[in-house]
Write a protein that holds these residues in place. Structure first.
Motif: not given
Ligand code: NAG
Ligand code: NAG
Ligand code: CU
Length: 199
Positions: A66-74
């Motif tokens: 669950v990740a907000t817009k603009g965040s990064i998934v690495e």
């Protein structure tokens, strides 16, 4: 004074391998600029969500992000040779047909000499562009990773029928090999900025 010079020399030496590694990593046909996705210059820094591919076994961990817009998934990669590819919900194990969809390429990595697990010296980062669900899988066909359940989701809608569980069930029924894109795209592939991330 002398000590300061030594420090400068030491930190230069420390950054050199990265400086050398970066062009090599960018040498592949990548859509990325060759630099990590930068932090936002205004407001707060971006949140980075670390996902480990290959732990436990043929899974992404976490597999439900669950990740907000603009965040990064690495994405960090464990042995032996995983990848991450964006798919459409209705077509698991098939690259999403869009220039902006992501494909990381493969990350072969061996175990330490003592048999313990280590992660690849490279990561793949994507930016979360909106709050719509994003579906992904590993395209390693040696062991049928996608069909075996190595799939994941960002921002699935828990109130719809399009869940990660449903995506995984559909993936299990895919016959034929999982697909890849022609080249790394849709994110940044480069030196691992956080080699212990996810551990
Ligand atoms: C982004 O900001 C975080 C928190 O301040 C920091 O740990 C990280 O190294 C920064 N990343 C980049 C690429 O500047
Ligand atoms: C990693 O897997 C890909 C896809 O199966 C394959 O093409 C590549 O040769 C593998 N790399 C290594 C070093 O095993
Ligand atoms: Cu895999």
């Amino acid at each position: 004074m002398f000590n300061q010079l030594l420090l400068v020399a030491a930190s230069l030496a420390a950054t050199l391998p990265l400086a050398i590694a970066a062009p090599a990593a960018a040498a592949g046909p990548s859509s990325a600029s060759g630099n990590p996705i930068p932090n936002k210059t205004t407001s707060s820094p971006r949140v980075t969500h670390t996902v480990v591919a290959g732990r436990p076994g043929l899974r992404f961990d976490p597999e439900n992000i669950v990740a907000t817009k603009g965040s990064i998934v690495e994405f960090h990669f464990l042995p032996a040779n995983h990848s991450v590819v964006e798919a459409a919900f209705d077509a698991p194990c098939v690259p999403k047909d869009a220039d902006s969809s992501f494909y990381s390429g493969f990350f072969p990595v061996s175990r330490n000499p003592d048999g313990s697990v280590r992660q690849s010296g490279e990561v793949f980062q994507i930016e979360v562009k909106d709050d719509k669900p994003v579906w992904f899988y590993c395209a390693q066909n040696n062991g049928q990773h996608c069909q075996s359940g190595m799939v994941g989701a960002i921002n699935q809608d828990f109130n719809s029928a399009k869940t990660l569980a449903a995506f995984r069930r559909a993936a299990a029924g895919v016959s034929g090999p999982a697909g890849v894109k022609d080249q790394v795209q849709g994110g940044w592939r480069g030196p691992n900025p956080n080699p212990n991330g996810g551990f």
